[in-house]
Design an enzyme around this catalytic site. Structure first.
Site, mmCIF file in Angstrom:
data_model
loop_
_atom_site.group_PDB
_atom_site.id
_atom_site.type_symbol
_atom_site.label_atom_id
_atom_site.label_comp_id
_atom_site.label_asym_id
_atom_site.label_seq_id
_atom_site.Cartn_x
_atom_site.Cartn_y
_atom_site.Cartn_z
ATOM 1 N N SER A 9 0.803 -1.226 0.000
ATOM 2 C CA SER A 9 0.000 0.000 0.000
ATOM 3 C C SER A 9 0.834 1.275 0.000
ATOM 4 O O SER A 9 0.280 2.352 -0.258
ATOM 5 C CB SER A 9 -0.946 -0.002 1.204
ATOM 6 O OG SER A 9 -1.908 -1.025 1.072
ATOM 7 N N CYS B 63 -7.691 2.524 1.022
ATOM 8 C CA CYS B 63 -8.755 1.781 0.358
ATOM 9 C C CYS B 63 -8.227 1.130 -0.927
ATOM 10 O O CYS B 63 -7.822 1.823 -1.861
ATOM 11 C CB CYS B 63 -9.920 2.717 0.032
ATOM 12 S SG CYS B 63 -11.227 1.912 -0.921
#
Length: 630
Positions: free
Chosen positions: A334, A389
């Site tokens: 991420s 997200c």
């Protein structure tokens, strides 16, 4: 009285055969005489050539047979940290050598010496092989690192040990050895392929850089050898010394590293089995700390090497000799979403106002890619970065395509190595369609673009690359890392990135939210320094697939933990990246490490203090060109 009649005897003619013999003799004599004259003439010409025409050449050869040149090893330059803390220097080394030609019996001499200095079987075999391969008048190293008592006793007994010689040379001593091991490296004996490259490599006990800065700047650190000219007899024995030329000491190097911060960084990651952390000065690009664990002590492998210790290091499954900060290639997970967000903004496929709903996953054909949690509701770029997200970045990557994503990633410093004085760097992988065709001979698929958008799939990077990317996002400039400082180098601003400053501000705002806003994935790692904020991004990368998961241990099945950050958030000065192998979540394992190391950097402020200037200037590291974004 009767007169006798006078008789006249006229000249008689010689017979024909007599005349022929005389003619043959004269011709033979002429030929022999001519041949003798020719031979003497040739001999005279040859003597004239040797003694007059070529006299200078033969005089030189004669002098070479009469004189012997012996090289003198130079003293290696020292290495300092940015504030003058000594990292590596040459120390006096007391040595024992032997000249086989002067020994009555080389095995007997070795037996006698072993009563004072231990001579192992391996050392004995090495000395005997060297004595057979080279001239008996060339010294062979037996032992080094002698104590003063051993050295003095050998000199006292020298008349009773013909062929024995003692001398003083230097060995490399490393300070703060374990924290600095991977950066500084170590020296070692030259390999077979290197001996013929430089005559100084043949000197007994001479060492050259093997890893780290010692290897990259070996020529500068090594200096220039001196020489001593001897007159020798026909058997090579020294008669007298004719002259000498002193050696030139190597140049000192000053590193951008802060030794104190380096030690703090290593202490902070030692609790993990395998981890690395990098801290950069975002203004100058100077590497302030680069720690990797497990580590080792270079003093164990640079001098008086213990074979058992070397086997233990080389066979360790965690590979302590490897610098994970530059050679470890990990899926960025991420943390790569910072790159995806900038690439999407640059391509115009997203903006700060657009929101997306997250149902907890994303479908491409029959393949379902899950999100780490079901967010629900509308999520914009700020919330997507703050909450990490997955679905938002799946859609962003699909909209822009892999080629544009790869182009921006490379512009931000990923997928390349840096000419900063550290050998052994890995470039990682920033894939695109051309890369897959060239390496796998296959077409690129949309699902691969989607998974690359969250830093998985083929994407891989090193901790140093992640730190550089963080510095570039923080400053908007094409920062390049540097490890060696030069007083002659002027501090000039790095070139601006080819990215919209407004887009960079959006991403920075999301990174500030990660650490400092409710719902941020690293909210527990906020700085405890008053009125100072840190911006960051967590990452958790999957390293095993479902198919081979059952073959691995619980430790190997665990995900990698990553975290990137810069501080202060409003005026960036320090950027950092941390990777903890199989550490679990980035917020739990990597973020606290970065928080503590950056806190120490801010409190100590190494970038704001004057740096040490060595007596000899270090060569500035080369700066590579920055790839533009179109």
């Amino acid at each position: 009285m009767r007169k006798k009649k006078a008789i006249h005897y006229g000249a008689r003619k010689k017979p024909d055969y007599t005349r022929k013999q005389s003619y043959r003799f004269s011709r033979r004599a002429l030929l022999v005489g001519g041949a003798q004259a020719g031979l003497f003439g040739l001999l005279g010409w040859r003597l004239h050539q040797l003694q007059i025409l070529d006299s200078s050449d033969y005089r030189l050869l004669s002098d070479e047979n009469r004189m012997m040149m012996q090289l003198v090893a130079p003293s290696r330059g020292s290495i300092y940290d940015r504030f003058g803390a000594l990292i590596a220097e040459d120390k006096e080394n007391l040595r024992l050598l032997v000249l086989p030609a002067f020994c009555k019996s080389l095995p007997g001499t070795l037996d006698a010496l072993s009563k004072i200095v231990p001579v192992s079987g391996a050392t004995r075999d090495r000395v005997m092989r060297a004595a057979r391969r080279q001239s008996g008048y060339y010294p062979v190293l037996i032992a080094e690192g002698l104590t003063w008592r051993q050295f003095a006793l050998l000199n006292v007994l020298a008349p009773q040990l013909p062929g024995m010689r003692t001398d003083r040379s230097a060995y490399r001593k490393y300070y703060h050895s374990r924290p600095m091991a991977h950066l500084v490296g170590y020296v070692g004996m030259a390999g077979k392929e290197e001996v013929d490259l430089d005559p100084v490599m043949r000197l007994p006990g001479f060492r050259t850089g093997r890893t780290g800065v010692e290897k990259t700047f070996d020529r500068e650190l090594r200096g220039s050898p001196g020489s001593i000219k001897y007159e020798v007899d026909s058997r090579g024995r020294v008669v007298r010394e004719l002259g000498s030329k002193p050696s030139t000491r190597g140049r000192d190097l000053v590193l951008s590293i802060d030794q104190h911060l380096q030690t703090v960084a290593l202490d902070r990651i030692k609790e993990h089995r395998v981890a690395s952390v990098v801290v950069l000065d975002v203004v100058t690009g100077g590497i302030l700390a680069m720690a990797s664990t497990p580590t080792f002590d270079p003093n164990d492998v640079a001098f008086d090497v213990n074979l058992e210790r070397w086997r233990e290091l080389s066979r360790n499954p965690d590979h302590p000799l490897n610098n994970r900060a530059i050679s470890g290639q990990y899926p960025p997970g991420s943390t790569f979403k910072v790159v995806t967000a900038l690439a999407g903004l640059h391509a115009g496929v997203i903006d700060e106002h657009e929101t997306m709903s997250c149902p907890g996953g994303y479908s491409v054909g029959r393949k379902r890619f899950r999100c780490w949690k079901a967010h629900g509701g509308g999520i914009n770029v700020h919330e997507a970065i703050k909450q990490s997200c997955d679905t938002y970045f799946y859609e962003t990557a699909k909209r822009m395509g892999i080629d544009h994503l790869a182009m921006v990633a490379r512009h931000l410093g990923l997928g390349r190595t840096y000419d900063c004085g550290l050998p052994g760097q890995r470039a990682g992988i920033i894939p695109d369609q051309a890369w897959k065709r060239a390496n796998l001979m296959e077409a690129w698929y949309t699902g691969e673009t989607v998974i690359a958008g969250i830093g998985q799939g083929f994407v891989s990077s090193t901790p140093l690359q992640l730190a550089v990317t963080t510095a570039r996002v923080a400053t908007g400039r094409a920062v390049l890392p540097k490890l060696v400082m030069s007083p002659e180098e002027k501090a000039e601003p790095w070139p601006l990135l080819s990215l919209d400053p407004a887009h960079l501000d959006m991403v920075r705002s999301g990174m500030i939210g990660v650490v400092n806003e409710p719902g941020g994935t690293a909210r527990r790692s906020a700085l405890e320094i008053p009125n100072m904020l840190m911006a960051g991004k967590t990452g958790t990368s999957q390293v095993v697939s479902f198919h081979n998961e059952h073959k691995l241990s619980a430790y190997e099945r665990e995900t990698h933990a990553l975290f990137i950050a810069y501080a202060p958030a409003d005026a960036p000065r320090y950027a950092a990246a941390c990777v903890v192998e199989h550490g679990g979540g980035g917020s739990a394992a990597a973020a606290p490490v970065v928080r503590d190391v950056i806190t120490e950097a801010l409190l100590r402020d190494p970038a704001g203090r004057p740096t040490f200037v060595a007596n000899s200037d270090a060569p500035p590291a080369a700066v590579a060109a920055v790839e533009p974004v179109r």
